[in-house]
Scaffold this active site. Structure first.
Site, PDB file in Angstrom:
ATOM      1  N   GLU A 137       6.015   4.762  -5.298  1.00  0.00           N
ATOM      2  CA  GLU A 137       4.685   5.374  -5.163  1.00  0.00           C
ATOM      3  C   GLU A 137       4.261   5.306  -3.714  1.00  0.00           C
ATOM      4  O   GLU A 137       4.428   4.287  -3.052  1.00  0.00           O
ATOM      5  CB  GLU A 137       3.612   4.628  -5.987  1.00  0.00           C
ATOM      6  CG  GLU A 137       3.662   4.876  -7.457  1.00  0.00           C
ATOM      7  CD  GLU A 137       2.581   4.117  -8.224  1.00  0.00           C
ATOM      8  OE1 GLU A 137       1.484   3.877  -7.675  1.00  0.00           O
ATOM      9  OE2 GLU A 137       2.852   3.762  -9.391  1.00  0.00           O
TER      10      GLU A 137
ATOM     11  N   TYR B 230       0.757   1.711  -0.256  1.00  0.00           N
ATOM     12  CA  TYR B 230      -0.381   2.580   0.063  1.00  0.00           C
ATOM     13  C   TYR B 230      -1.038   2.235   1.399  1.00  0.00           C
ATOM     14  O   TYR B 230      -1.423   3.117   2.151  1.00  0.00           O
ATOM     15  CB  TYR B 230      -1.445   2.495  -1.044  1.00  0.00           C
ATOM     16  CG  TYR B 230      -0.998   3.186  -2.306  1.00  0.00           C
ATOM     17  CD1 TYR B 230      -1.187   4.548  -2.474  1.00  0.00           C
ATOM     18  CD2 TYR B 230      -0.340   2.487  -3.316  1.00  0.00           C
ATOM     19  CE1 TYR B 230      -0.750   5.211  -3.609  1.00  0.00           C
ATOM     20  CE2 TYR B 230       0.103   3.141  -4.463  1.00  0.00           C
ATOM     21  CZ  TYR B 230      -0.109   4.498  -4.599  1.00  0.00           C
ATOM     22  OH  TYR B 230       0.338   5.152  -5.721  1.00  0.00           O
TER      23      TYR B 230
ATOM     24  N   ARG C 257       9.136  10.414 -12.077  1.00  0.00           N
ATOM     25  CA  ARG C 257       8.829   9.072 -12.590  1.00  0.00           C
ATOM     26  C   ARG C 257       7.595   9.160 -13.471  1.00  0.00           C
ATOM     27  O   ARG C 257       6.545   9.629 -13.028  1.00  0.00           O
ATOM     28  CB  ARG C 257       8.592   8.119 -11.408  1.00  0.00           C
ATOM     29  CG  ARG C 257       8.145   6.758 -11.838  1.00  0.00           C
ATOM     30  CD  ARG C 257       8.056   5.741 -10.692  1.00  0.00           C
ATOM     31  NE  ARG C 257       7.576   4.500 -11.269  1.00  0.00           N
ATOM     32  CZ  ARG C 257       6.416   3.922 -10.987  1.00  0.00           C
ATOM     33  NH1 ARG C 257       5.613   4.417 -10.062  1.00  0.00           N
ATOM     34  NH2 ARG C 257       6.051   2.823 -11.605  1.00  0.00           N
TER      35      ARG C 257
ATOM     36  N   ASN D 151       5.850   0.127  -4.261  1.00  0.00           N
ATOM     37  CA  ASN D 151       4.676   0.993  -4.141  1.00  0.00           C
ATOM     38  C   ASN D 151       3.912   0.588  -2.896  1.00  0.00           C
ATOM     39  O   ASN D 151       3.474  -0.569  -2.778  1.00  0.00           O
ATOM     40  CB  ASN D 151       3.765   0.865  -5.362  1.00  0.00           C
ATOM     41  CG  ASN D 151       4.410   1.429  -6.623  1.00  0.00           C
ATOM     42  OD1 ASN D 151       5.484   2.034  -6.581  1.00  0.00           O
ATOM     43  ND2 ASN D 151       3.752   1.241  -7.753  1.00  0.00           N
TER      44      ASN D 151
ATOM     45  N   HIS E 200       3.212   0.750 -17.870  1.00  0.00           N
ATOM     46  CA  HIS E 200       2.298   1.051 -16.757  1.00  0.00           C
ATOM     47  C   HIS E 200       0.875   0.805 -17.262  1.00  0.00           C
ATOM     48  O   HIS E 200       0.072   1.723 -17.389  1.00  0.00           O
ATOM     49  CB  HIS E 200       2.508   2.482 -16.265  1.00  0.00           C
ATOM     50  CG  HIS E 200       1.972   2.757 -14.881  1.00  0.00           C
ATOM     51  ND1 HIS E 200       2.739   3.327 -13.881  1.00  0.00           N
ATOM     52  CD2 HIS E 200       0.753   2.546 -14.326  1.00  0.00           C
ATOM     53  CE1 HIS E 200       2.003   3.465 -12.786  1.00  0.00           C
ATOM     54  NE2 HIS E 200       0.794   3.001 -13.033  1.00  0.00           N
TER      55      HIS E 200
ATOM     56  N   GLU F 293       3.950  -2.725 -11.129  1.00  0.00           N
ATOM     57  CA  GLU F 293       2.958  -3.569 -10.456  1.00  0.00           C
ATOM     58  C   GLU F 293       2.390  -4.677 -11.344  1.00  0.00           C
ATOM     59  O   GLU F 293       1.191  -4.686 -11.664  1.00  0.00           O
ATOM     60  CB  GLU F 293       1.804  -2.711  -9.926  1.00  0.00           C
ATOM     61  CG  GLU F 293       2.227  -1.608  -8.976  1.00  0.00           C
ATOM     62  CD  GLU F 293       1.052  -0.894  -8.318  1.00  0.00           C
ATOM     63  OE1 GLU F 293      -0.093  -1.128  -8.726  1.00  0.00           O
ATOM     64  OE2 GLU F 293       1.282  -0.118  -7.389  1.00  0.00           O
TER      65      GLU F 293
HETATM   66  C1  FCB Z   1      -1.163   2.135  -8.089  1.00  0.00           C
HETATM   67  C2  FCB Z   1      -0.911   2.451  -9.545  1.00  0.00           C
HETATM   68  C3  FCB Z   1      -1.017   3.906  -9.876  1.00  0.00           C
HETATM   69  C4  FCB Z   1      -2.132   4.598  -9.129  1.00  0.00           C
HETATM   70  C5  FCB Z   1      -2.106   4.256  -7.655  1.00  0.00           C
HETATM   71  C6  FCB Z   1      -3.166   4.920  -6.841  1.00  0.00           C
HETATM   72  O1  FCB Z   1      -1.547   0.813  -7.959  1.00  0.00           O
HETATM   73  O2  FCB Z   1       0.382   2.030  -9.900  1.00  0.00           O
HETATM   74  O3  FCB Z   1      -1.147   4.026 -11.270  1.00  0.00           O
HETATM   75  O4  FCB Z   1      -3.341   4.355  -9.705  1.00  0.00           O
HETATM   76  O5  FCB Z   1      -2.182   2.874  -7.482  1.00  0.00           O
END
Ligand code: FCB
Length: 445
Positions: free
Chosen positions: A353, A298, A82, A296, A125, A170
């Protein structure tokens, strides 16, 4: 922990489940002399905007080293890659394609196809051409039509080389971080801006998706949304409400219009009644069917009641934390996928992500990032748990292939499974890269 293990018979081992890595143009490419200015170039010049005062002029010099990087990618045994297209590299201010930039991506796409790696293309992006920002950027409805034109032209030249397109990465971050609290480019502050920019980004998604359906009906077309599940700090009714409100205004703000063609009530209330940016037909465009949605993930946030804004994230986060200060909370991935699954009628999902910043050092030629190995392992198991409970997730992309320019943090935060020495541009496969590779290779045998 030194390896990543997927249990036998796991749905993650299904031959159609797609594993990859992800990057983004501004974060890795450099090659600034070979494109037009974008909003991040301008933002980086602002005193104090970037933690280490750096910029994207060179980054990982991927613009020149892409062959080496794709060879590395192939050595990992991934199914997919990607990456994003830099709009100001492929288009000039008059709306004409820039041949040099187009050729860069055509070569990249051709090589990926030669290597048998599926290209997942992100069309936006975050690197908006600066000349569009000069006309108001995402606060200006016209930018959505410029995006539509860009998508039309670029998809025509890419032809059949692409496996999957997403319009946006995002949009929440572009809208909220960029136009409301101003910590990302273009660095504009204003409480109503975020929702306005957000609507134009969603409109642009709808217009772009319409073009994709016409120009590229055989690719998997969708959008990538970030989600940070919201948990209450206590069982108190006020905190429970605060978490719900945070979820509505930060997460569902994007999921609901895309999936159901309407904004959450709490968000609608923020559009000034007399000058709503929502025009007839917008929501129908925004809610067109996606072939998939990229998620995405995290971390999570914990919220408590706040008398002014309704909700406030607690600052004292439970451990363990990554180098970004984000809590490592794999259960949140299972929870949020199930939450979405129960709330909406979803198309297939992909985790586009997931990853962690850690303090990595090369010692005797090795980067022993055991915590990142553990992070990926735990999140893959959390993903598996959601799939086993009925959520249709068809892929996983590790963020990121390379250490890179981490936006307002500059080069201080390393997310790669490959270490980059920014002085020599040397790449070193970290332990996590080796573990990811070994897991992928064992799966293929
Ligand atoms: C996300 C972004 C990516 C990267 C990660 C850590 O929000 O999409 O570009 O910076 O965080």
């Amino acid at each position: 922990m030194t390896d990543i293990q997927i249990p036998a018979h796991s749905p993650l081992l299904h031959p159609d489940f797609c594993f990859g890595t992800a990057t983004a143009s501004f974060q890795i490419e450099g090659g600034v002399a070979h494109r037009e200015e974008c909003i991040w170039d301008r933002f980086c010049q602002r005193e104090g905007a970037i933690a280490d005062g750096s910029n994207g002029d060179l980054a990982c010099d991927h613009f020149h080293r892409w062959r080496e990087d794709l060879a590395l990618l192939q050595s990992l045994g991934v199914d997919a890659y990607r990456f994003s297209i830099s709009w100001p590299r492929v288009m000039d201010a008059a709306g004409n394609l820039r041949q040099e930039g187009v050729d860069f991506y055509l070569n990249l796409l051709d090589e990926l196809n030669t290597l048998g790696i599926k290209p997942f293309v992100t069309l936006y992006h975050w690197d908006l051409p600066q000349h569009l920002e000069d006309k108001g950027g995402w606060l200006n409805r016209d930018t959505a039509y410029r995006f539509q034109d860009y998508v039309h032209k670029i998809t025509q030249v890419f032809g059949k080389r692409v496996y999957s397109y997403v319009t946006f990465n995002e949009p929440f971050c572009s809208a909220y971080l960029g136009y409301e609290i101003g910590i990302h480019a273009p660095g504009i502050v204003g409480s109503e801006n975020g929702k306005l920019a957000g609507h134009h980004l969603l409109l642009a998604h709808g217009l772009g998706l319409q073009v994709l359906k016409q120009n590229s009906p055989d690719t998997l077309n969708g959008i990538v949304l970030n989600i940070t599940p919201a948990y209450p700090a206590s069982d108190a009714e006020q905190d429970v409400k605060a978490a719900m409100l945070a979820d509505e205004s930060l997460n569902q703000w994007f999921f609901q219009p895309v999936l159901q063609g309407k904004y959450p009530e709490s968000v609608l209330a923020q559009f000034p009644a007399d000058q709503s940016p929502i025009k007839d037909g917008d929501l129908a465009l925004i809610a067109q069917q996606n072939d998939f949605i990229g998620i995405n993930y995290y971390s999570r946030e914990i919220y408590q009641h706040d008398p002014v804004s309704g909700f406030a994230a607690i600052s004292d986060k439970p451990n363990p934390l990554t180098d970004m200060g984000w809590e490592i909370y794999p259960q949140g991935l299972t929870d949020v996928l199930l939450q979405l699954h129960h709330r909406y009628s979803l198309p297939p999902l992909m985790i586009t992500e997931n990853g962690a910043a850690m303090v990595d050092e090369v010692q005797q030629g090795e980067v022993n990032d055991v915590e990142r190995v553990r992070y990926i392992q735990q999140h893959l198991l959390a993903l598996e748990a959601a799939i086993k409970q009925g959520v249709d997730v068809q892929g996983y992309f590790a963020w990121s292939l390379l250490d890179n320019f981490e936006w307002a943090e500059g080069y201080k935060k390393r997310f790669g499974i490959v270490h980059v020495n920014y002085e020599t541009q040397q790449r070193t496969l970290k332990l996590s890269g080796k573990a990811y590779r070994d897991m992928l290779m064992s799966r293929k045998c």
